[in-house]
Design an enzyme around this catalytic site. Structure first.
Site, PDB file in Angstrom:
ATOM      1  CE1 TYR A  53      17.530  10.047 -25.293  1.00 26.69           C
ATOM      2  CE2 TYR A  53      15.981   8.263 -25.693  1.00 26.69           C
ATOM      3  CZ  TYR A  53      16.361   9.586 -25.869  1.00 26.69           C
ATOM      4  OH  TYR A  53      15.585  10.431 -26.601  1.00 26.69           O
ATOM      5  CD  GLU A  60      16.941   6.173  -6.695  1.00 26.87           C
ATOM      6  OE1 GLU A  60      17.365   6.780  -7.705  1.00 26.87           O
ATOM      7  OE2 GLU A  60      15.844   5.588  -6.664  1.00 26.87           O
TER       8      GLU A  60
HETATM    9  N1  THU Z   1      15.216   7.210 -12.189  1.00 27.28           N
HETATM   10  C1  THU Z   1      15.830   7.523 -11.015  1.00 27.28           C
HETATM   11  O1  THU Z   1      16.492   8.550 -10.878  1.00 27.28           O
HETATM   12  N2  THU Z   1      15.697   6.639  -9.990  1.00 27.28           N
HETATM   13  C2  THU Z   1      15.001   5.460 -10.058  1.00 27.28           C
HETATM   14  O2  THU Z   1      15.066   4.668  -9.137  1.00 27.28           O
HETATM   15  C3  THU Z   1      14.163   5.182 -11.229  1.00 27.28           C
HETATM   16  C4  THU Z   1      14.443   6.007 -12.419  1.00 27.28           C
HETATM   17  C5  THU Z   1      15.367   8.158 -13.315  1.00 27.28           C
HETATM   18  C6  THU Z   1      16.196   7.641 -14.442  1.00 27.28           C
HETATM   19  C7  THU Z   1      15.687   8.483 -15.594  1.00 27.28           C
HETATM   20  O3  THU Z   1      16.386   9.716 -15.584  1.00 27.28           O
HETATM   21  C8  THU Z   1      14.230   8.739 -15.231  1.00 27.28           C
HETATM   22  O4  THU Z   1      14.105   8.450 -13.856  1.00 27.28           O
HETATM   23  C9  THU Z   1      13.251   7.893 -16.020  1.00 27.28           C
HETATM   24  O5  THU Z   1      13.579   6.549 -15.967  1.00 27.28           O
END
Ligand code: THU
Length: 136
Positions: A53, A60
């Site tokens: 994980y 981003e």
């Molecule tokens: N996630 C993002 O891609 N950008 C963020 O700013 C917050 C979280 C993704 C990471 C993970 O794949 C999923 O969202 C749940 O946390």
């Protein structure tokens, strides 16, 4: 350098569409991102998760990494899209990552599942930030 209405329209569509490219079998939480470069190009990213994980990467950072290796170093705006409301904002690690390449007034547009958005500057998202200027 402000974003035009037409640029914002394209930026939002591309960030929202980029959600479809997310690899998120574990969280099922899709995130799409799109950056507008100062030269007028749009570069997208999406979250890419991993069976281990913590190894997964946010949308981003995928988008900024892609832009930087394509030779872009100056950016006008970022849009991030999720399926939730109110819209999600970039996580702490991403805020620092984005800060490396952006000015304090850089706008981050956050889109919810219905396409409604909120906008905040980099300085609002990461006040008193540590950036490349501190190492000069
Ligand atoms: N996630 C993002 O891609 N950008 C963020 O700013 C917050 C979280 C993704 C990471 C993970 O794949 C999923 O969202 C749940 O946390």
């Amino acid at each position: 350098m402000s974003v035009t209405a037409q640029e914002l329209e394209t930026l939002s569509i591309k960030a929202i569409d980029a959600k479809a490219t997310a690899y998120c079998p574990y969280s099922k939480f899709r995130v799409g991102a799109c950056i507008l470069t100062k030269s007028g190009e749009f570069i997208t990213g999406a979250n890419v998760e991993n069976a281990s994980y913590p190894v997964g990467t946010c949308a981003e950072r995928v988008a900024f990494g892609t832009a930087v290796v394509a030779g872009h170093k100056e950016f006008k705006a970022l849009a991030v899209a999720t399926d939730i409301s109110p819209p999600a904002s970039p996580c702490g690690m991403c805020r620092q990552f984005i800060r490396e390449f952006t000015s304090l007034d850089f706008p981050v547009y956050m889109y919810d599942g219905e396409g409604k958005h909120k906008v905040m500057t980099m300085n609002e998202l990461l006040p008193e930030s540590f950036g490349p200027g501190q190492l000069k």
